[in-house]
Design a protein around this motif. Structure first.
Motif, PDB file in Angstrom:
ATOM      1  N   UNK A 153      -4.376  -2.701  -9.276  1.00  0.00           N
ATOM      2  CA  UNK A 153      -5.016  -2.845  -7.970  1.00  0.00           C
ATOM      3  C   UNK A 153      -5.286  -1.468  -7.372  1.00  0.00           C
ATOM      4  N   UNK A 154      -6.277  -1.431  -6.453  1.00  0.00           N
ATOM      5  CA  UNK A 154      -6.607  -0.196  -5.747  1.00  0.00           C
ATOM      6  C   UNK A 154      -6.681  -0.504  -4.256  1.00  0.00           C
ATOM      7  N   UNK A 155      -6.323   0.465  -3.441  1.00  0.00           N
ATOM      8  CA  UNK A 155      -6.412   0.271  -1.999  1.00  0.00           C
ATOM      9  C   UNK A 155      -5.953   1.509  -1.264  1.00  0.00           C
ATOM     10  N   UNK A 156      -6.104   1.475   0.068  1.00  0.00           N
ATOM     11  CA  UNK A 156      -5.715   2.653   0.859  1.00  0.00           C
ATOM     12  C   UNK A 156      -4.269   2.585   1.308  1.00  0.00           C
ATOM     13  N   UNK A 157      -3.546   1.523   0.915  1.00  0.00           N
ATOM     14  CA  UNK A 157      -2.114   1.443   1.193  1.00  0.00           C
ATOM     15  C   UNK A 157      -1.460   0.510   0.178  1.00  0.00           C
ATOM     16  N   UNK A 158      -0.150   0.746  -0.052  1.00  0.00           N
ATOM     17  CA  UNK A 158       0.596  -0.054  -1.019  1.00  0.00           C
ATOM     18  C   UNK A 158       1.227  -1.240  -0.309  1.00  0.00           C
ATOM     19  N   UNK A 159       0.987  -2.468  -0.775  1.00  0.00           N
ATOM     20  CA  UNK A 159       1.663  -3.621  -0.169  1.00  0.00           C
ATOM     21  C   UNK A 159       3.185  -3.452  -0.271  1.00  0.00           C
TER      22      UNK A 159
END
Length: 219
Positions: free
Chosen positions: A40-46
């Motif tokens: 996964x990619x994103x601007x914050x880590x769940x």
């Protein structure tokens, strides 16, 4: 679940969109893997993936920082076990080096080691001989005491308690001196084994030293 192609497209889209974002936002692009192995990619880590391996990407999608996943208790325990083994081996090596230095500083040749060993063995032999002489004296004393007691009994007389005590004391002293000789004989055996090990180690160190000299001479 996203396919690899979808993930690639998602990354390309994120990169394209990132061109219009500020540098700060781009610097916060992360990559992580969920429990099923999906990327996964994103601007914050769940939060639920905070303990997994994380990678921070720059605006080109290149990894610039990696945070390793947290290790399991079993992995930590294995690391401690291996560290303890390494520390024990290092301590053994350090002690061996110290013993080698003492051996080389104390003796210049094998004959000196043998002379030192024999000197210690002979000193114990002298102690054993003195003790054996003491035992013989005690046995003579015991024979005298038991004969006196037997004569009193044959004469119908009471054997004094002091005589009984003297007999017991003489026997106990004989036993003690015999135990002392056995202890000294064990010490002699320990000395023989220790010095035999020292001789073998000295020979090995001399071979190593000679090999080092030969190598140095060939350069």
């Amino acid at each position: 679940m996203k396919s690899s192609a979808t993930l690639t497209a998602t990354l390309l889209l994120a990169t394209t969109l990132g061109a219009g974002l500020s540098g700060e936002a781009q610097a916060r692009m992360y990559k992580w893997t969920d429990a099923q192995g999906n990327v996964h990619y994103g601007d914050r880590i769940p939060p639920e993936y905070a303990e997994q391996e994380q990678r921070r990407l720059n605006e080109q999608g290149v990894t610039v920082e990696v945070k390793e996943r947290s290790k399991t208790p079993e992995e930590l325990a294995e690391e401690r076990r291996l560290a303890e083994i390494k520390a024990a081996e290092e301590e053994r090596r350090r002690r061996q080096q110290a013993q080698d230095r003492i051996l080389l500083d104390t003796f210049s040749n094998e004959d000196e080691i043998i002379m030192t060993r024999d000197g210690k063995l002979n000193a114990i032999d002298a102690i054993v001989r003195v003790t054996e002489g003491r035992i013989e004296s005690l046995r003579s004393r015991l024979t005298e005491l038991t004969t006196r007691a037997a004569n009193l009994e044959r004469g119908g007389k009471v054997v004094p308690d002091t005589l009984h005590q003297d007999v017991r004391s003489a026997r106990q002293q004989i036993d003690n001196n015999q135990a002392y000789i056995a202890q000294k004989e064990r010490e002699q055996q320990d000395i023989r084994e220790q010095y035999e090990a020292d001789i073998q180690r000295f020979r090995e160190l001399m071979r190593q030293r000679e090999e080092e000299r030969q190598k140095a001479g060939m350069r």
